[in-house]
Motif scaffolding. Structure first.
Motif, PDB file in Angstrom:
ATOM      1  N   ASP A 166       0.869  -1.179   0.000  1.00 27.73           N
ATOM      2  CA  ASP A 166       0.000   0.000   0.000  1.00 27.73           C
ATOM      3  C   ASP A 166       0.905   1.228   0.000  1.00 27.73           C
ATOM      4  OD1 ASP A 166      -1.672   2.122   0.532  1.00 27.73           O
ATOM      5  OD2 ASP A 166      -2.808   1.099   2.103  1.00 27.73           O
ATOM      6  N   TYR A 167       1.002   1.914  -1.144  1.00 27.72           N
ATOM      7  CA  TYR A 167       1.923   3.045  -1.252  1.00 27.72           C
ATOM      8  C   TYR A 167       1.422   4.298  -0.553  1.00 27.72           C
ATOM      9  CZ  TYR A 167       5.127   0.607  -4.311  1.00 27.72           C
ATOM     10  OH  TYR A 167       6.055  -0.275  -4.800  1.00 27.72           O
ATOM     11  N   VAL A 168       0.141   4.364  -0.279  1.00 25.51           N
ATOM     12  CA  VAL A 168      -0.365   5.516   0.475  1.00 25.51           C
ATOM     13  C   VAL A 168       0.029   5.383   1.942  1.00 25.51           C
ATOM     14  CG1 VAL A 168      -2.415   6.774   1.206  1.00 25.51           C
ATOM     15  CG2 VAL A 168      -2.271   5.886  -1.130  1.00 25.51           C
ATOM     16  N   ALA A 169      -0.194   4.201   2.501  1.00 23.28           N
ATOM     17  CA  ALA A 169       0.184   3.958   3.892  1.00 23.28           C
ATOM     18  C   ALA A 169       1.665   3.615   4.019  1.00 23.28           C
ATOM     19  CB  ALA A 169      -0.651   2.820   4.463  1.00 23.28           C
ATOM     20  N   ASN A 170       2.298   3.318   2.894  1.00 25.31           N
ATOM     21  CA  ASN A 170       3.722   2.950   2.850  1.00 25.31           C
ATOM     22  C   ASN A 170       4.014   1.709   3.697  1.00 25.31           C
ATOM     23  OD1 ASN A 170       5.959   3.766   1.353  1.00 25.31           O
ATOM     24  ND2 ASN A 170       6.981   4.654   3.137  1.00 25.31           N
ATOM     25  N   LYS A 171       3.142   0.705   3.531  1.00 25.62           N
ATOM     26  CA  LYS A 171       3.323  -0.575   4.215  1.00 25.62           C
ATOM     27  C   LYS A 171       2.493  -1.626   3.475  1.00 25.62           C
ATOM     28  CE  LYS A 171      -0.444   0.086   7.581  1.00 25.62           C
ATOM     29  NZ  LYS A 171      -1.245  -1.114   7.202  1.00 25.62           N
ATOM     30  N   ALA A 172       2.701  -2.875   3.829  1.00 23.45           N
ATOM     31  CA  ALA A 172       1.906  -3.938   3.215  1.00 23.45           C
ATOM     32  C   ALA A 172       0.436  -3.764   3.587  1.00 23.45           C
ATOM     33  CB  ALA A 172       2.408  -5.305   3.671  1.00 23.45           C
ATOM     34  N   ALA A 173      -0.431  -4.049   2.625  1.00 27.99           N
ATOM     35  CA  ALA A 173      -1.869  -3.924   2.887  1.00 27.99           C
ATOM     36  C   ALA A 173      -2.284  -4.848   4.021  1.00 27.99           C
ATOM     37  CB  ALA A 173      -2.654  -4.253   1.621  1.00 27.99           C
ATOM     38  N   ASP A 174      -3.272  -4.420   4.794  1.00 23.76           N
ATOM     39  CA  ASP A 174      -3.692  -5.169   5.971  1.00 23.76           C
ATOM     40  C   ASP A 174      -4.391  -6.473   5.624  1.00 23.76           C
ATOM     41  OD1 ASP A 174      -2.675  -3.207   7.666  1.00 23.76           O
ATOM     42  OD2 ASP A 174      -4.536  -2.045   7.590  1.00 23.76           O
ATOM     43  N   THR A 175      -5.024  -6.528   4.470  1.00 25.76           N
ATOM     44  CA  THR A 175      -5.757  -7.739   4.086  1.00 25.76           C
ATOM     45  C   THR A 175      -5.246  -8.263   2.750  1.00 25.76           C
ATOM     46  OG1 THR A 175      -7.475  -6.424   2.981  1.00 25.76           O
ATOM     47  CG2 THR A 175      -7.834  -7.009   5.306  1.00 25.76           C
TER      48      THR A 175
END
Length: 508
Positions: free
Chosen positions: A438-447
């Motif tokens: 997830d480039y907006v959150a800058n981390k792997a997507a939660d699901t």
């Protein structure tokens, strides 16, 4: 004399006093260095000396304006890794693929295969610079880019290209070369499907047509996007996705070319095997490889070069590249051993050709997944690829009834489809994969949904199969109309080395 000496001492004392006063004057305050976006360190209020505060209070003096954040500069290590990776991909094609294919044909056609690979690599390399890079990697529609960078217009040694990390770039010239090597080897892969009976002029004309209307749009659909720095918010992400390629928008995962390279080329090869027709004597005469030694050497070069192909696709010398490197290593080893074991059980003997073919099958299968799955997932994919691609070059080939001379579809098509689908499975964090970033959150997507991602992967496979098949069919038809596809029967019997090129690979 004493009065003169006293006067000199007084002058020196006054000068030193003046210097001390000057040294006590505070310097202008230095602006704090710019902080890049996404920095994790919490900034504290700077401690300002009292004299600086007093100086700043004077109306005649103003505080220095903060400096703007500097533009990202390519890391020399990343650039160096991409240069090495590009050379590795070129090694895969010439000499790797050329020797792998050349050893599999009969001696009278050895030189023709080497020359076809060499010529196609050279031709596509030039076309890539003229218009290929621009169509594949500039903003346009969801299917084609533009001609804004035709002839590499506007690209200079200072131009940069995005990677997969925010604020990290590489020199655009090396990105051009890296992707150009991908394009060249993809077109060369097709040649194995109709080896030993096609006209050299037909090879070149088909290469131009298929490269332009199949490779470039598929590459744009899968790989073109605005880059990670455009994803600053949900709204910005939606806007950036709207400019990306069609399959990128759908969320298709293809780390290094399962759809773009292997499925794309394999389908074109299969269509060509049908349209060019079977070799004279197919099913009645022996078509045994003339030099398995060269074929195994070619397979070994492919394996070595593939580290640049897969690990280089991370575009940085980082952990993702290291993961892709390890996966390329173990998946290939597992596939080679899997092919050997199944062949041993079914045919009674393990073969050198089986080991070489199994290794290539593993390389193909792990390509779309290299940076997304864990090493255990890569081993499972390799084991499956070895066994299933063995069926692809035997059982499936008989079912299709095509004379796919060097099993392009059985290895690259079956392996590519298997790898693309299994990427959706083993990319799941629950199975050791990386998930989706997830480039907006800058981390792997939660699901992460395996079922949903497998459907996306299947959609990408289906679109690639249909697109490549249609373009290939039309291209072969056009080539047949203008120059003809196949050499004359007597030329085919004598061999293409002599009849098409006037020379022989070997002299007795």
């Amino acid at each position: 004399m004493r009065k003169l000496f006293a006067a000199l001492l007084a002058s020196v004392a006054l000068g030193l006093a003046g210097g001390a006063v000057a040294d006590d004057k505070p310097e202008a305050p230095v602006a704090a260095p710019a902080v890049t976006a996404g920095a994790e360190a919490k900034l504290e209020a700077p401690v300002v000396p009292a004299v600086a505060v007093a100086a700043a209070a004077k109306p005649a003096e103003t505080a220095a304006a903060p400096e703007a954040a500097p533009a990202p500069v390519p890391n020399k290590g990343d650039n160096a890794w991409l240069m090495v990776s590009t050379a590795f991909v070129i090694l895969m094609c010439i000499p790797g693929l050329a020797l792998f294919y050349g050893g599999l044909v009969r001696a009278k056609n050895m030189l023709s295969v080497l020359l076809q690979v060499f010529a196609v690599f050279s031709l596509i390399s030039v076309l890539w610079v003229l218009y290929g890079y621009s169509i594949a990697f500039t903003e346009g529609s969801a299917f084609f880019g533009s001609l804004d960078k035709a002839f590499l217009k506007g690209i200079t040694p200072d131009s940069v290209a995005a990677t997969f990390s925010k604020g990290v770039v590489i020199s655009e010239y090396i990105y051009v070369a890296f992707q150009g090597a991908f394009a060249a080897i993809t077109v060369a892969l097709i040649l194995g499907a109709f080896a030993e009976r096609i006209k050299f002029s037909a090879v070149l004309l088909f290469a131009v047509l298929w490269f332009t209307f199949s490779y470039l749009p598929v590459a744009h659909m899968v790989w073109y996007w605005a880059g990670p720095d455009a994803y600053t918010s949900a709204e910005a992400a939606d806007a950036a996705n709207a400019t990306a390629g069609f399959l990128f928008q759908k969320g298709a995962l293809d780390f290094a070319g399962g759809t773009v390279v292997h499925i794309n080329a394999a389908v074109a090869g299969l269509v060509g095997a049908f349209m060019v027709g079977k070799r004279i004597g197919f099913g009645r005469e022996s078509f045994a490889p003339h030099s398995l030694t060269l074929t195994i050497v070619g397979a070994a070069l492919l394996w070595v070069g593939w580290f640049g192909f897969n690990a280089g696709s991370a575009l940085e010398a980082n952990g993702a590249a290291a993961l892709a490197f390890v996966n390329t290593w173990v998946a290939t080893a597992a596939a080679a051993f899997s092919w050997l074991l199944v062949e041993w059980l079914v045919k009674g003997k393990p073969s050198g050709l089986g080991a070489a073919s199994g290794a290539v099958a593993g390389l193909v299968a792990i390509t779309p997944a290299a940076g997304f799955v864990g090493p255990v997932g890569a081993i499972v994919m390799g084991l499956l690829a070895g066994a299933i691609c063995l069926w692809g070059v035997n059982g499936l080939k008989r079912m299709l009834g095509a004379d796919d001379s060097l099993d392009v579809f059985g290895v690259h098509g079956v392996g590519g489809i298997l790898g693309a689908i299994l990427t959706g499975v083993f990319a799941a964090p629950s199975l050791g994969g990386t998930g989706i970033w997830d480039y907006v959150a800058n981390k792997a997507a939660d699901t992460y949904s395996i079922a949903d991602q497998v459907m996306v992967q299947a959609t990408a496979v289906g679109i690639t199969v249909v697109w490549s098949a249609v373009v290939a069919f039309v291209a072969y038809k056009l080539v047949d109309m203008f120059v003809g596809l196949r050499v004359a029967e007597d030329e085919e019997r004598e061999g293409l080395d002599i009849t098409s090129h006037g020379e022989s690979a070997y002299h007795q």
